[in-house]
Motif scaffolding. Structure first.
Motif, PDB file in Angstrom:
ATOM      1  N   THR A  10       0.835  -1.202   0.000  1.00 43.97           N
ATOM      2  CA  THR A  10       0.000   0.000   0.000  1.00 43.97           C
ATOM      3  C   THR A  10       0.868   1.249   0.000  1.00 43.97           C
ATOM      4  O   THR A  10       2.069   1.192   0.269  1.00 43.97           O
ATOM      5  N   ASP A  11       0.229   2.384  -0.274  1.00 41.80           N
ATOM      6  CA  ASP A  11       0.946   3.656  -0.213  1.00 41.80           C
ATOM      7  C   ASP A  11       1.433   3.938   1.202  1.00 41.80           C
ATOM      8  O   ASP A  11       2.498   4.522   1.396  1.00 41.80           O
ATOM      9  N   HIS A  12       0.696   3.487   2.198  1.00 39.62           N
ATOM     10  CA  HIS A  12       1.112   3.675   3.593  1.00 39.62           C
ATOM     11  C   HIS A  12       2.410   2.917   3.884  1.00 39.62           C
ATOM     12  O   HIS A  12       3.275   3.422   4.603  1.00 39.62           O
ATOM     13  N   GLN A  13       2.536   1.722   3.330  1.00 38.84           N
ATOM     14  CA  GLN A  13       3.756   0.949   3.528  1.00 38.84           C
ATOM     15  C   GLN A  13       4.953   1.623   2.867  1.00 38.84           C
ATOM     16  O   GLN A  13       6.057   1.604   3.421  1.00 38.84           O
ATOM     17  N   ILE A  14       4.741   2.216   1.706  1.00 31.67           N
ATOM     18  CA  ILE A  14       5.825   2.932   1.028  1.00 31.67           C
ATOM     19  C   ILE A  14       6.240   4.139   1.857  1.00 31.67           C
ATOM     20  O   ILE A  14       7.432   4.371   2.088  1.00 31.67           O
ATOM     21  N   CYS A  34       7.641  -3.831  -3.705  1.00 28.88           N
ATOM     22  CA  CYS A  34       6.802  -3.129  -4.673  1.00 28.88           C
ATOM     23  C   CYS A  34       7.531  -3.003  -6.009  1.00 28.88           C
ATOM     24  O   CYS A  34       8.688  -2.611  -6.059  1.00 28.88           O
ATOM     25  N   GLY A  35       6.857  -3.356  -7.082  1.00 23.59           N
ATOM     26  CA  GLY A  35       7.419  -3.204  -8.416  1.00 23.59           C
ATOM     27  C   GLY A  35       8.426  -4.261  -8.805  1.00 23.59           C
ATOM     28  O   GLY A  35       9.119  -4.107  -9.800  1.00 23.59           O
ATOM     29  N   THR A  36       8.504  -5.349  -8.064  1.00 20.15           N
ATOM     30  CA  THR A  36       9.514  -6.367  -8.352  1.00 20.15           C
ATOM     31  C   THR A  36       8.962  -7.586  -9.077  1.00 20.15           C
ATOM     32  O   THR A  36       9.733  -8.470  -9.439  1.00 20.15           O
ATOM     33  N   ARG A  50       8.757   9.383  -4.214  1.00 18.52           N
ATOM     34  CA  ARG A  50       9.298  10.730  -4.407  1.00 18.52           C
ATOM     35  C   ARG A  50       8.614  11.737  -3.485  1.00 18.52           C
ATOM     36  O   ARG A  50       9.275  12.539  -2.823  1.00 18.52           O
ATOM     37  N   GLU A  51       7.284  11.689  -3.425  1.00 16.33           N
ATOM     38  CA  GLU A  51       6.541  12.607  -2.561  1.00 16.33           C
ATOM     39  C   GLU A  51       6.890  12.394  -1.094  1.00 16.33           C
ATOM     40  O   GLU A  51       7.047  13.353  -0.336  1.00 16.33           O
ATOM     41  N   ALA A  52       7.035  11.146  -0.693  1.00 14.66           N
ATOM     42  CA  ALA A  52       7.356  10.837   0.701  1.00 14.66           C
ATOM     43  C   ALA A  52       8.763  11.298   1.063  1.00 14.66           C
ATOM     44  O   ALA A  52       8.988  11.833   2.153  1.00 14.66           O
ATOM     45  N   VAL A  53       9.710  11.129   0.147  1.00 13.93           N
ATOM     46  CA  VAL A  53      11.087  11.566   0.402  1.00 13.93           C
ATOM     47  C   VAL A  53      11.139  13.089   0.517  1.00 13.93           C
ATOM     48  O   VAL A  53      11.772  13.625   1.440  1.00 13.93           O
ATOM     49  N   VAL A  54      10.465  13.787  -0.372  1.00 12.32           N
ATOM     50  CA  VAL A  54      10.430  15.248  -0.308  1.00 12.32           C
ATOM     51  C   VAL A  54       9.818  15.699   1.014  1.00 12.32           C
ATOM     52  O   VAL A  54      10.338  16.612   1.669  1.00 12.32           O
ATOM     53  N   ARG A  55       8.747  15.075   1.430  1.00 11.42           N
ATOM     54  CA  ARG A  55       8.086  15.417   2.692  1.00 11.42           C
ATOM     55  C   ARG A  55       9.039  15.196   3.875  1.00 11.42           C
ATOM     56  O   ARG A  55       9.134  16.027   4.774  1.00 11.42           O
ATOM     57  N   GLU A  56       9.752  14.073   3.865  1.00  9.34           N
ATOM     58  CA  GLU A  56      10.695  13.777   4.944  1.00  9.34           C
ATOM     59  C   GLU A  56      11.842  14.781   4.983  1.00  9.34           C
ATOM     60  O   GLU A  56      12.241  15.232   6.056  1.00  9.34           O
ATOM     61  N   LEU A  57      12.381  15.123   3.821  1.00  6.84           N
ATOM     62  CA  LEU A  57      13.493  16.072   3.774  1.00  6.84           C
ATOM     63  C   LEU A  57      13.049  17.469   4.201  1.00  6.84           C
ATOM     64  O   LEU A  57      13.794  18.178   4.881  1.00  6.84           O
TER      65      LEU A  57
END
Length: 68
Positions: A10-14, A34-36, A50-57
């Motif tokens: 899920t998106d939550h897991q990502i 995911c995606g494998t 990408r969105e999650a990494v930007v949010r974290e940074l």
């Protein structure tokens, strides 16, 4: 929402994977799977990552600001 049906990711897991330290799509793939398998979810998975990494940074740099 489910991003990867093949691996039930899920998106939550990502987002959780990114919160736990993953900073790239490859790291998220290794952590979640995911995606494998068929790869049809890769585009959406990359976008969520990408969105999650930007949010974290952004959250990390917000703690560094101080008033002068």
């Amino acid at each position: 929402m489910y991003v990867c049906i093949c691996k039930s990711v899920t998106d939550h897991q990502i987002r959780q994977s990114v919160e736990d330290g993953a900073r790239s799509w490859r790291e998220v793939q290794a952590d979640t799977g995911c995606g494998t398998q068929c790869g049809k979810c890769a585009c959406l998975g990359k976008n969520v990552t990408r969105e999650a990494v930007v949010r974290e940074l952004n959250a990390a740099t917000a703690d560094l600001a101080y008033a002068v």
